[in-house]
Design a protein around this motif. Sequence first.
Motif, PDB file in Angstrom:
ATOM      1  N   LEU A   7       0.831  -1.201   0.000  1.00 50.61           N
ATOM      2  CA  LEU A   7       0.000   0.000   0.000  1.00 50.61           C
ATOM      3  C   LEU A   7       0.868   1.254   0.000  1.00 50.61           C
ATOM      4  CD1 LEU A   7      -2.722   1.384   0.133  1.00 50.61           C
ATOM      5  CD2 LEU A   7      -2.702   1.078   2.622  1.00 50.61           C
ATOM      6  N   MET A   8       1.951   1.231   0.774  1.00 49.79           N
ATOM      7  CA  MET A   8       2.847   2.387   0.800  1.00 49.79           C
ATOM      8  C   MET A   8       3.536   2.583  -0.548  1.00 49.79           C
ATOM      9  SD  MET A   8       4.589   2.482   4.569  1.00 49.79           S
ATOM     10  CE  MET A   8       3.699   3.300   5.915  1.00 49.79           C
ATOM     11  N   ASN A   9       3.950   1.482  -1.174  1.00 49.61           N
ATOM     12  CA  ASN A   9       4.590   1.601  -2.488  1.00 49.61           C
ATOM     13  C   ASN A   9       3.609   2.119  -3.538  1.00 49.61           C
ATOM     14  OD1 ASN A   9       6.903   0.608  -1.345  1.00 49.61           O
ATOM     15  ND2 ASN A   9       6.780  -1.408  -2.279  1.00 49.61           N
ATOM     16  N   ILE A  10       2.380   1.603  -3.486  1.00 47.23           N
ATOM     17  CA  ILE A  10       1.348   2.072  -4.411  1.00 47.23           C
ATOM     18  C   ILE A  10       1.103   3.568  -4.208  1.00 47.23           C
ATOM     19  CG2 ILE A  10      -1.122   1.949  -4.917  1.00 47.23           C
ATOM     20  CD1 ILE A  10      -0.925  -1.063  -4.313  1.00 47.23           C
ATOM     21  N   THR A  11       1.032   3.953  -2.943  1.00 49.19           N
ATOM     22  CA  THR A  11       0.806   5.353  -2.637  1.00 49.19           C
ATOM     23  C   THR A  11       1.964   6.215  -3.121  1.00 49.19           C
ATOM     24  OG1 THR A  11      -0.509   4.751  -0.710  1.00 49.19           O
ATOM     25  CG2 THR A  11       0.370   6.986  -0.775  1.00 49.19           C
ATOM     26  N   ALA A  12       3.188   5.700  -2.980  1.00 42.72           N
ATOM     27  CA  ALA A  12       4.342   6.452  -3.471  1.00 42.72           C
ATOM     28  C   ALA A  12       4.225   6.674  -4.973  1.00 42.72           C
ATOM     29  CB  ALA A  12       5.632   5.699  -3.144  1.00 42.72           C
ATOM     30  N   GLY A  13       3.791   5.620  -5.700  1.00 41.36           N
ATOM     31  CA  GLY A  13       3.610   5.767  -7.141  1.00 41.36           C
ATOM     32  C   GLY A  13       2.508   6.754  -7.478  1.00 41.36           C
ATOM     33  N   GLY A  14       1.366   6.614  -6.790  1.00 42.72           N
ATOM     34  CA  GLY A  14       0.259   7.525  -7.053  1.00 42.72           C
ATOM     35  C   GLY A  14       0.589   8.957  -6.685  1.00 42.72           C
ATOM     36  N   THR A  15       1.295   9.118  -5.552  1.00 39.08           N
ATOM     37  CA  THR A  15       1.689  10.456  -5.130  1.00 39.08           C
ATOM     38  C   THR A  15       2.658  11.082  -6.121  1.00 39.08           C
ATOM     39  OG1 THR A  15       1.394   9.821  -2.814  1.00 39.08           O
ATOM     40  CG2 THR A  15       2.708  11.782  -3.244  1.00 39.08           C
ATOM     41  N   ALA A  16       3.561  10.257  -6.653  1.00 38.33           N
ATOM     42  CA  ALA A  16       4.508  10.778  -7.644  1.00 38.33           C
ATOM     43  C   ALA A  16       3.783  11.224  -8.913  1.00 38.33           C
ATOM     44  CB  ALA A  16       5.554   9.721  -7.977  1.00 38.33           C
TER      45      ALA A  16
END
Length: 416
Positions: A153-162
């Motif tokens: 979830l954190m990695n997905i969020t990092a991608g979405g945030t980027a």
Amino acid sequence: MSEPDAAPAPATSTTGYRDLLRTGEFAGLYAGFTLTAAATTLAGFALGTLVNEQTSSPFLTAVSMYGATFATVLGALTLMSVADGKRPRRTLVVLQLLSLAGVAAQAVPGLPLPVRFALLLVLGFFQSLGTGTRLGLLAEVVPASAYVPARSLMNITAGGTAILGYAAGAVLLRFLSPQGLFAVAAALTALALAVVAATVREHSIRLTRRPGLRQTWTANAALFADPGRRRLLLNLWVPNGLIVGCEALFISYDPDHAGTFLAAGSAGMLLGDLAVGRLLTADRRRRCAFALRLLLAVPYLLFATEPPVLLAAAAVFVAGAGFAATLPLQERLLELTPDPVRGQVQGVESAGRMTWQGIGAALAGGAAQYLGPGTAITAVAAVSVAVTLVFVDGGGRAGSGRAGGTRQAKSQRVWL
């Protein structure tokens, strides 16, 4: 004195993202991480734009976007043991405060570039310690069976945030100066600090020795003593870092479409982490790790043909899914890590990965000075493929089997 920590709620291997977000502490860590990632994205985009405008140098532009990662190795080698200290919440809050001061300083108009690069290194040092502390807290807040979904979830969020960060950065730069964009990043960092301070409880992470330089070196020596762990870390660090070097050349390669390429890569990373973290079992994740590392680099070989923008963006999107290879490798590393030092070990893994991103950016930027951005992207991607092929057996056999269990038990005694 803080009260004893409540045991985390039991979770199954199918723990969902909604279940995780219902846990108040995880939701706080997650929100703080999201805001910090957004601030880092905006600040990196602002500095890269500023340096490109002032120098027109592919090397300096690439290093400015990822230069903070060079300082993460200093954190890993010196004070990363603070991630497993007695008061990790307080440590994280202090580190967030220091990061806020650094980002706010970047917003000061007229700062010379050497000062900006010095601030970048200081921020990287604090961020590396903050990452180790945050991941140590994460392992306390969620049960072991929920760790991979939480990291996913954190990695997905990092991608979405980027994706949103680069798109927002490109839009905001039409109305703001780079210094104004730094001010927005500072505001997001302050909000992240407030969220963490308000939601995360103090935890005792079973420290057995006082944090410091000696403890950090002792745990790091035990970590690198095992050949399997070394291969595992190399697989986590090197292919990933080289491809980030390719991404660091997007502004020099095509300034008008750099935001599109960066967003496409982040979107691919989001999709890959979602699929690997939620749809695959642990065994299938491990079997897919090698193919994902190849997927990370092979599409970039297309840049040798100077493809049209849409085709290049599609290649970057596909390659971004390969970043999901980190999930099974991180899962394996956690299995091999004794509880009292898991914050430090995860911090070292993250710091090494980020440092290699800085190395990849420097190598790619240096190559672009002589070969041109497109050729340099192709060459660095080819090296990433070669490294993946050389370490094809890394990670899967590290510490496995009866002998691996004996090595783990011995290294645990060393760590403790």
